[in-house]
Design a protein around this motif. Sequence first.
Motif, mmCIF file in Angstrom:
data_model
loop_
_atom_site.group_PDB
_atom_site.id
_atom_site.type_symbol
_atom_site.label_atom_id
_atom_site.label_comp_id
_atom_site.label_asym_id
_atom_site.label_seq_id
_atom_site.Cartn_x
_atom_site.Cartn_y
_atom_site.Cartn_z
ATOM 1 N N MET A 1 -8.775 8.981 -1.323
ATOM 2 C CA MET A 1 -7.543 8.571 -1.972
ATOM 3 C C MET A 1 -7.585 7.078 -2.253
ATOM 4 O O MET A 1 -7.958 6.283 -1.403
ATOM 5 N N SER A 2 -7.195 6.703 -3.467
ATOM 6 C CA SER A 2 -7.083 5.296 -3.794
ATOM 7 C C SER A 2 -5.876 4.697 -3.085
ATOM 8 O O SER A 2 -4.953 5.411 -2.686
ATOM 9 N N THR A 3 -5.895 3.393 -2.940
ATOM 10 C CA THR A 3 -4.759 2.696 -2.348
ATOM 11 C C THR A 3 -3.984 1.968 -3.451
ATOM 12 O O THR A 3 -4.516 1.710 -4.530
ATOM 13 N N VAL A 4 -2.740 1.645 -3.160
ATOM 14 C CA VAL A 4 -1.900 0.915 -4.111
ATOM 15 C C VAL A 4 -1.251 -0.252 -3.375
ATOM 16 O O VAL A 4 -0.601 -0.060 -2.340
ATOM 17 N N LYS A 5 -1.428 -1.451 -3.919
ATOM 18 C CA LYS A 5 -0.841 -2.637 -3.305
ATOM 19 C C LYS A 5 0.491 -2.965 -3.960
ATOM 20 O O LYS A 5 0.580 -3.070 -5.191
ATOM 21 N N ILE A 6 1.525 -3.081 -3.140
ATOM 22 C CA ILE A 6 2.838 -3.497 -3.614
ATOM 23 C C ILE A 6 3.147 -4.829 -2.928
ATOM 24 O O ILE A 6 3.471 -4.860 -1.737
ATOM 25 N N ASN A 8 2.627 -7.380 -0.733
ATOM 26 C CA ASN A 8 1.733 -7.652 0.396
ATOM 27 C C ASN A 8 1.508 -6.449 1.300
ATOM 28 O O ASN A 8 1.066 -6.598 2.431
ATOM 29 N N ILE A 9 1.829 -5.245 0.819
ATOM 30 C CA ILE A 9 1.533 -4.042 1.597
ATOM 31 C C ILE A 9 0.600 -3.133 0.790
ATOM 32 O O ILE A 9 0.530 -3.240 -0.430
ATOM 33 N N VAL A 10 -0.075 -2.255 1.500
ATOM 34 C CA VAL A 10 -0.990 -1.331 0.833
ATOM 35 C C VAL A 10 -0.643 0.092 1.230
ATOM 36 O O VAL A 10 -0.713 0.461 2.413
ATOM 37 N N LEU A 11 -0.248 0.885 0.240
ATOM 38 C CA LEU A 11 0.004 2.307 0.479
ATOM 39 C C LEU A 11 -1.312 3.060 0.432
ATOM 40 O O LEU A 11 -2.137 2.820 -0.440
#
Length: 251
Positions: A1-6, A8-11
Amino acid sequence: MSTVKIRNIVLGEGLPKIAVPNVGTNEEEIFSSAERIAIAKPDLMEWRIDYYVAGIQDNTKLIATAKKLREIVDDLPILITFRTKNEGGVLRLSDEIYLNLVQTIIEQRLGDAVDIELFHDETRIKELVQMAHNYNVIVIMSNHDFEKVPPKDVIEFRLKKMAEMGADVAKLACMPHSAKDVLTLLDATNEVHQAIDQPLITMAMGDIGKVTRVAGQLFGSSLSFGAVGKTSAPGQLSIEDLRNTESYLAF
């Protein structure tokens, strides 16, 4: 699964992140709630602007409130959500007004991420997703069913459809009436988690569904919503309860 940065957090990596809704109905409530949320230190604040009727009616007021909100919460990531009446929100808007509002949120970059509901004009939704990406705004595409848990194949179809339409994160919440309903959602979440690259957010609402808010990490859900004060959905737990349970279940 790819990650998504919002911001300063990473989902999509580590423990599921925790978002807290701000459901203030006027500037005083919104700012006061933001101060309490900032003290609680969640991973993200969701600003539910459907509660803020005055701001919805006046873009200048909405933009000014968003600017002040950013000053209060500093670097805390902000998700901007207008939840339509059909999907559990407090205010009814026409499709055109809703989509224009989402466009304003993106163009004015009122937050780090924007919620866009799946079931609106598909062409316009795709345009808004592309616009959001041009403005470096993360898109959390969503669908909410406050009456039931859809069949497993329907849940999977909707989440995959969000991914196909360019969403950075796919979100689905629904209302269970039995343990079997909860298992249906969790099974579908696990299947889609294996099938798409985008992070997922899923939850079953109400008391029966509380387990999905704390055990979603086991099935692929990357974020849960907790409360500091007033909740925004049935079955929402406090941020303290979420943190304690997530830590206990960490693997």
